[in-house]
Write an enzyme that holds these catalytic residues in place. Sequence first.
Site, PDB file in Angstrom:
ATOM      1  N   ASP A   1       0.845  -1.205   0.000  1.00 55.25           N
ATOM      2  CA  ASP A   1       0.000   0.000   0.000  1.00 55.25           C
ATOM      3  C   ASP A   1       0.877   1.251   0.000  1.00 55.25           C
ATOM      4  OD1 ASP A   1      -2.139   1.703   0.203  1.00 55.25           O
ATOM      5  OD2 ASP A   1      -2.721   1.098   2.245  1.00 55.25           O
TER       6      ASP A   1
ATOM      7  N   SER B   1      -4.744   8.087   6.781  1.00 55.09           N
ATOM      8  CA  SER B   1      -4.126   7.193   5.808  1.00 55.09           C
ATOM      9  C   SER B   1      -3.075   7.888   4.966  1.00 55.09           C
ATOM     10  CB  SER B   1      -5.175   6.628   4.862  1.00 55.09           C
ATOM     11  OG  SER B   1      -5.784   5.524   5.462  1.00 55.09           O
TER      12      SER B   1
END
Length: 256
Positions: free
Chosen positions: A114, A213
């Site tokens: 990610d 995030s």
Amino acid sequence: MALPLPASASGMLRIVGGNSTDTGQEPWMVALASRSVYGNSRSGQFCGGTLVSPTKVVTAAHCLYDESTERPADRPDLRVIVGRTDLSTSDGAEVPVSRVWIDPDYSMSSNMWDIAVLTLAVPQTGRPVLPLVPQGATAPYLAGTTATVYGWGDTSGRGQYPYVLHQVQVPVVGDAVCQRDYPGGPDGTFRARAMVCAGEQSRGGKDACQGDSGGPLVVGGQLVGLVSWGTGCAEAGHPGVYSRVAAMANAVRGQL
Ligand code: ARG
């Protein structure tokens, strides 16, 4: 990026459990923003990122994905906001992005790899950057190491989004423990190959949360993790899961 994960009701303060800070102290801390998608009140902020060179920002791949189509999102007004502690102000600058690189191995279903790199259209010459941890480094990932995570995300787990940057110190959780916390199933699967966990394993109370995030997990002045996923926020037994930058540093360096 608000994955609609429920947060437990217990034991949360404010990131969660931390305190406010500013981009004067953390000049490499940037916000990802799209005013057309996320509105103007908080400058369109939806994720965090880290300036690692005058023209490059490292963030999470999932920040650049559309959750409904499971494809990279088309956001023509994507901006990187530098030098703005308080999102209700026009401090600093909103910098257009000229290129988006998403790790080709990123998987939205497994949360593996990610990581993404944004290229800024306007170089941030003179602005301090945060170095990446070296490829293969292990010392910063030892259980109990104190790390700091930064962001403009939810401070309570109940959808309270602050205007000002927050930080919290979280101990690294060992891989074997995190494997037990996230063995698979609905809570997701922890895989140490590409992930690392941090948080107060037994007490909870300190964590990143929705909206953090892509933001940095920092140890010893190096970028070691990126806020990626977790069950709820700041729950005991459910630490925050971060992209393990030491496993991806060479791929990222190829983009710098
Ligand atoms: N996926 C979330 C986001 O897009 C980050 C969640 C982090 N959760 C946690 N408990 N550390 O903002």
